[in-house]
Design a protein around this motif. Sequence first.
Motif, PDB file in Angstrom:
ATOM      1  N   LEU A   1       0.815  -1.222   0.000  1.00 19.56           N
ATOM      2  CA  LEU A   1       0.000   0.000   0.000  1.00 19.56           C
ATOM      3  C   LEU A   1       0.844   1.266   0.000  1.00 19.56           C
ATOM      4  N   VAL A   2       2.008   1.220   0.635  1.00 18.45           N
ATOM      5  CA  VAL A   2       2.913   2.376   0.586  1.00 18.45           C
ATOM      6  C   VAL A   2       3.365   2.603  -0.855  1.00 18.45           C
ATOM      7  N   ASN A   3       3.837   1.556  -1.518  1.00 16.06           N
ATOM      8  CA  ASN A   3       4.318   1.701  -2.891  1.00 16.06           C
ATOM      9  C   ASN A   3       3.190   2.007  -3.870  1.00 16.06           C
ATOM     10  N   LEU A   4       1.974   1.541  -3.586  1.00 11.06           N
ATOM     11  CA  LEU A   4       0.843   1.810  -4.468  1.00 11.06           C
ATOM     12  C   LEU A   4       0.587   3.304  -4.607  1.00 11.06           C
TER      13      LEU A   4
ATOM     14  N   LEU B   1      -0.893   0.710   9.793  1.00 12.39           N
ATOM     15  CA  LEU B   1      -1.865   0.305   8.774  1.00 12.39           C
ATOM     16  C   LEU B   1      -3.146   1.127   8.872  1.00 12.39           C
ATOM     17  N   ASN B   2      -3.660   1.315  10.084  1.00 12.09           N
ATOM     18  CA  ASN B   2      -4.887   2.092  10.254  1.00 12.09           C
ATOM     19  C   ASN B   2      -4.703   3.542   9.808  1.00 12.09           C
ATOM     20  N   LYS B   3      -3.558   4.112  10.150  1.00 10.82           N
ATOM     21  CA  LYS B   3      -3.294   5.495   9.736  1.00 10.82           C
ATOM     22  C   LYS B   3      -3.071   5.565   8.223  1.00 10.82           C
ATOM     23  N   TRP B   4      -2.507   4.507   7.661  1.00 14.26           N
ATOM     24  CA  TRP B   4      -2.258   4.529   6.211  1.00 14.26           C
ATOM     25  C   TRP B   4      -3.575   4.413   5.435  1.00 14.26           C
ATOM     26  N   ILE B   5      -4.531   3.693   5.979  1.00 12.92           N
ATOM     27  CA  ILE B   5      -5.860   3.648   5.371  1.00 12.92           C
ATOM     28  C   ILE B   5      -6.507   5.034   5.453  1.00 12.92           C
ATOM     29  N   LEU B   6      -6.328   5.724   6.583  1.00 16.45           N
ATOM     30  CA  LEU B   6      -6.799   7.106   6.697  1.00 16.45           C
ATOM     31  C   LEU B   6      -6.130   7.983   5.648  1.00 16.45           C
ATOM     32  N   TYR B   7      -4.841   7.757   5.397  1.00 18.92           N
ATOM     33  CA  TYR B   7      -4.109   8.501   4.362  1.00 18.92           C
ATOM     34  C   TYR B   7      -4.810   8.350   3.011  1.00 18.92           C
ATOM     35  N   TYR B   8      -5.230   7.147   2.686  1.00 20.41           N
ATOM     36  CA  TYR B   8      -5.984   6.919   1.453  1.00 20.41           C
ATOM     37  C   TYR B   8      -7.307   7.676   1.470  1.00 20.41           C
ATOM     38  N   GLU B   9      -7.996   7.644   2.608  1.00 18.36           N
ATOM     39  CA  GLU B   9      -9.280   8.340   2.714  1.00 18.36           C
ATOM     40  C   GLU B   9      -9.115   9.838   2.474  1.00 18.36           C
ATOM     41  N   LEU B  10      -8.029  10.398   2.976  1.00 16.38           N
ATOM     42  CA  LEU B  10      -7.801  11.834   2.839  1.00 16.38           C
ATOM     43  C   LEU B  10      -7.441  12.247   1.416  1.00 16.38           C
TER      44      LEU B  10
END
Length: 239
Positions: free
Chosen positions: A140-143, A211-220
């Motif tokens: 998900l980071v590289n995506l 992971l939870n914060k990275w999903i928030l990153y996607y949401e933002l």
Amino acid sequence: MQVTTKAIVLSAIKYGDTSLIVKAFTASDGIKSYLLKGVLASKKGKLKPALFQPLTQLELVAYHKNKGTLERIKEAKVVHPYKTIHSNIIKNSIVLFLSEMLSNSIQEEQKEQALYNYLEYSLIWLDENHANPNYHILFLVNLTKFLGFYPDESQTDGNYFDLLEGNFRTTPNLNPLLENEANTLLKRFLGINFDAIMQIKTTKQHRLELLNKWILYYELHLQGFRKPKSLAVLNAVFQ
């Protein structure tokens, strides 16, 4: 127009009693959705429901009208038969989670060859290597490189990562932030390949926080993005 293209299945949803609507990321045209009429009832048809499991890599012969409507598949065959992904419970949980993330993240109906190549390589790597709890985070980071919001690496000394601005900071602000161990862990994922994830040692707590914060990153950063329902299942297999 008839096209022959490689495609990665993102989802397959039952439509009526006998049909499927399949969403796929194609090498030729980006995101496409197909209506497979009667595929669940026909035993003699060329298209078998088993072909459309999450993140299966296919070659399709399809008809694309490119009018934003459901398209039609004439033929489908597996181009990379997975050896472990669908039989290993941990890998299968990773795939279900990532297929949902991809389905919510990739929105363009246009060719994106670099992104397709990344997905193809990443899934083959997962199939051929041991399941690792760091895999989906690096994926998900590289995506985000291909989605347009990869972290700014020009200043990585900061103790905070600003999830709204996508950069590291030395002082906190009012934006959602990564900090402490999760911030340090994110830096370890930047600029590495999948072979290097074996060397990242962390705790379940810190991995889950990132992971939870990275999903928030996607949401933002992605309009209309929805938090994946399969996240709870993924977390359960990495107890």
